[in-house]
Design a protein around this motif. Structure first.
Motif, PDB file in Angstrom:
ATOM      1  N   UNK A  15      75.916  67.394 -12.645  1.00 51.91           N
ATOM      2  CA  UNK A  15      76.781  67.286 -13.825  1.00 51.91           C
ATOM      3  C   UNK A  15      76.549  65.999 -14.614  1.00 51.91           C
ATOM      4  N   UNK A  16      75.800  65.058 -14.057  1.00 51.79           N
ATOM      5  CA  UNK A  16      75.548  63.802 -14.761  1.00 51.79           C
ATOM      6  C   UNK A  16      74.445  63.981 -15.798  1.00 51.79           C
ATOM      7  N   UNK A  17      74.720  63.545 -17.028  1.00 50.25           N
ATOM      8  CA  UNK A  17      73.743  63.632 -18.124  1.00 50.25           C
ATOM      9  C   UNK A  17      72.845  62.405 -18.090  1.00 50.25           C
ATOM     10  N   UNK A  18      71.610  62.603 -17.641  1.00 49.96           N
ATOM     11  CA  UNK A  18      70.651  61.501 -17.523  1.00 49.96           C
ATOM     12  C   UNK A  18      69.801  61.326 -18.772  1.00 49.96           C
ATOM     13  N   UNK A  19      69.875  62.257 -19.705  1.00 49.71           N
ATOM     14  CA  UNK A  19      68.991  62.261 -20.869  1.00 49.71           C
ATOM     15  C   UNK A  19      69.140  61.072 -21.793  1.00 49.71           C
ATOM     16  N   UNK A  20      70.318  60.515 -21.922  1.00 49.23           N
ATOM     17  CA  UNK A  20      70.541  59.416 -22.868  1.00 49.23           C
ATOM     18  C   UNK A  20      70.282  58.040 -22.251  1.00 49.23           C
ATOM     19  N   UNK A  21      70.049  57.990 -20.961  1.00 51.59           N
ATOM     20  CA  UNK A  21      69.876  56.706 -20.286  1.00 51.59           C
ATOM     21  C   UNK A  21      68.525  56.077 -20.638  1.00 51.59           C
ATOM     22  N   UNK A  32      64.418  58.210 -13.267  1.00 50.18           N
ATOM     23  CA  UNK A  32      65.807  58.648 -13.317  1.00 50.18           C
ATOM     24  C   UNK A  32      65.941  60.024 -13.970  1.00 50.18           C
ATOM     25  N   UNK A  33      65.210  60.236 -15.044  1.00 51.08           N
ATOM     26  CA  UNK A  33      65.312  61.515 -15.766  1.00 51.08           C
ATOM     27  C   UNK A  33      64.642  62.670 -15.032  1.00 51.08           C
ATOM     28  N   UNK A  34      63.520  62.416 -14.355  1.00 49.11           N
ATOM     29  CA  UNK A  34      62.722  63.527 -13.832  1.00 49.11           C
ATOM     30  C   UNK A  34      62.656  63.634 -12.317  1.00 49.11           C
ATOM     31  N   UNK A  35      62.859  62.548 -11.593  1.00 51.28           N
ATOM     32  CA  UNK A  35      62.613  62.576 -10.155  1.00 51.28           C
ATOM     33  C   UNK A  35      63.843  62.327  -9.294  1.00 51.28           C
ATOM     34  N   UNK A  36      64.816  61.607  -9.781  1.00 56.07           N
ATOM     35  CA  UNK A  36      65.961  61.193  -8.964  1.00 56.07           C
ATOM     36  C   UNK A  36      66.701  62.379  -8.347  1.00 56.07           C
ATOM     37  N   UNK A  56      79.790  58.010 -19.698  1.00 60.08           N
ATOM     38  CA  UNK A  56      78.337  57.874 -19.744  1.00 60.08           C
ATOM     39  C   UNK A  56      77.838  57.056 -18.551  1.00 60.08           C
ATOM     40  N   UNK A  57      76.539  57.119 -18.334  1.00 58.65           N
ATOM     41  CA  UNK A  57      75.928  56.399 -17.221  1.00 58.65           C
ATOM     42  C   UNK A  57      75.485  55.024 -17.703  1.00 58.65           C
ATOM     43  N   UNK A  58      75.999  53.992 -17.049  1.00 58.58           N
ATOM     44  CA  UNK A  58      75.668  52.620 -17.422  1.00 58.58           C
ATOM     45  C   UNK A  58      74.542  52.026 -16.601  1.00 58.58           C
ATOM     46  N   UNK A  59      74.211  52.671 -15.481  1.00 65.35           N
ATOM     47  CA  UNK A  59      73.141  52.181 -14.628  1.00 65.35           C
ATOM     48  C   UNK A  59      73.038  53.026 -13.380  1.00 65.35           C
ATOM     49  N   UNK A  92      66.219  49.266  -1.279  1.00 61.26           N
ATOM     50  CA  UNK A  92      66.858  49.394  -2.589  1.00 61.26           C
ATOM     51  C   UNK A  92      65.684  49.614  -3.534  1.00 61.26           C
ATOM     52  N   UNK A  93      65.337  50.888  -3.724  1.00 62.80           N
ATOM     53  CA  UNK A  93      64.090  51.235  -4.397  1.00 62.80           C
ATOM     54  C   UNK A  93      64.096  51.006  -5.893  1.00 62.80           C
ATOM     55  N   UNK A  94      65.202  51.261  -6.525  1.00 57.67           N
ATOM     56  CA  UNK A  94      65.293  51.110  -7.977  1.00 57.67           C
ATOM     57  C   UNK A  94      66.705  50.666  -8.334  1.00 57.67           C
ATOM     58  N   UNK A  95      66.795  49.849  -9.359  1.00 58.69           N
ATOM     59  CA  UNK A  95      68.083  49.438  -9.906  1.00 58.69           C
ATOM     60  C   UNK A  95      67.841  49.203 -11.382  1.00 58.69           C
ATOM     61  N   UNK A  96      68.610  49.888 -12.219  1.00 57.41           N
ATOM     62  CA  UNK A  96      68.428  49.754 -13.666  1.00 57.41           C
ATOM     63  C   UNK A  96      69.781  49.867 -14.361  1.00 57.41           C
ATOM     64  N   UNK A  97      69.894  49.138 -15.473  1.00 57.86           N
ATOM     65  CA  UNK A  97      71.097  49.166 -16.311  1.00 57.86           C
ATOM     66  C   UNK A  97      70.673  49.637 -17.689  1.00 57.86           C
ATOM     67  N   UNK A  98      71.476  50.518 -18.279  1.00 56.66           N
ATOM     68  CA  UNK A  98      71.185  50.999 -19.625  1.00 56.66           C
ATOM     69  C   UNK A  98      71.078  49.816 -20.576  1.00 56.66           C
ATOM     70  N   UNK A  99      70.103  49.871 -21.468  1.00 58.66           N
ATOM     71  CA  UNK A  99      69.836  48.716 -22.348  1.00 58.66           C
ATOM     72  C   UNK A  99      71.033  48.356 -23.218  1.00 58.66           C
ATOM     73  N   UNK A 100      71.890  49.307 -23.523  1.00 56.76           N
ATOM     74  CA  UNK A 100      73.087  49.023 -24.323  1.00 56.76           C
ATOM     75  C   UNK A 100      74.160  48.292 -23.517  1.00 56.76           C
ATOM     76  N   UNK A 101      73.996  48.271 -22.188  1.00 55.13           N
ATOM     77  CA  UNK A 101      74.994  47.650 -21.311  1.00 55.13           C
ATOM     78  C   UNK A 101      74.475  46.379 -20.644  1.00 55.13           C
TER      79      UNK A 101
END
Length: 168
Positions: A15-21, A32-36, A56-59, A92-101
């Protein structure tokens, strides 16, 4: 770090929308968009998402099991461990924050959440391991108490015993 009460971290679901991240790091965004989701379904990595007040998803970050070859660790660390060839750890393989946040403390918030999950786990793990993508990421983890592996400055670790001291 000012965080609002409406923030929450939860396991990634369909249910999480990953497309805008967009974090600004193509490798992290593409994963995040294709493999997570696939990695989560196959139990290869657990992905956790920061949900903002507006939904929305902030990270995000990922956790998975790994092992450290004992000889890769610094000598002073090895001297305190049993002489097993491999030492259990959590990646801790990946950690990312949306650029707007970015710049709002969400990276530290996600890291703290990840470390708390690892400490609360009933699965043995000597340390949390990170493979920093660049020097900026390496500096971030170093400020948070992670130590570099000898001869591999972008690979860092933080012993669980050290994390427990900070969280207690």
């Amino acid at each position: 770090m000012k965080l609002t009460a409406g923030l929450r971290v939860e396991a990634l679901g369909p249910h999480h929308d990953r497309g805008a991240f967009t974090s600004g790091v193509e490798q992290l965004d593409r994963y995040f968009r294709t493999q997570a989701g696939q990695d989560a379904r196959k139990n290869m990595a657990a992905t956790f998402v920061l949900i903002l007040d507006d939904g929305s998803i902030g990270g995000y970050y990922t956790l998975s099991s790994t092992a450290i070859v004992l000889s890769e660790l610094p000598a002073q660390t090895v001297s305190r461990l049993a002489r097993y060839p491999l030492v259990p750890a959590t990646l801790l393989g990946r950690l990312a924050v949306d650029r707007h946040q970015q710049g709002r403390g969400f990276g530290r918030f996600l890291l703290a959440d990840a470390l708390m999950r690892v400490v609360r786990s009933e699965i043995a793990s000597f340390a949390v391991i990170v493979d920093a993508k660049n020097d900026a990421a390496r500096s971030f983890y170093a400020r948070e108490g992670f130590l570099p592996f000898p001869d591999r400055p972008l690979k860092l670790f933080r012993p669980i015993a050290d994390i427990r001291k900070v969280l207690d």
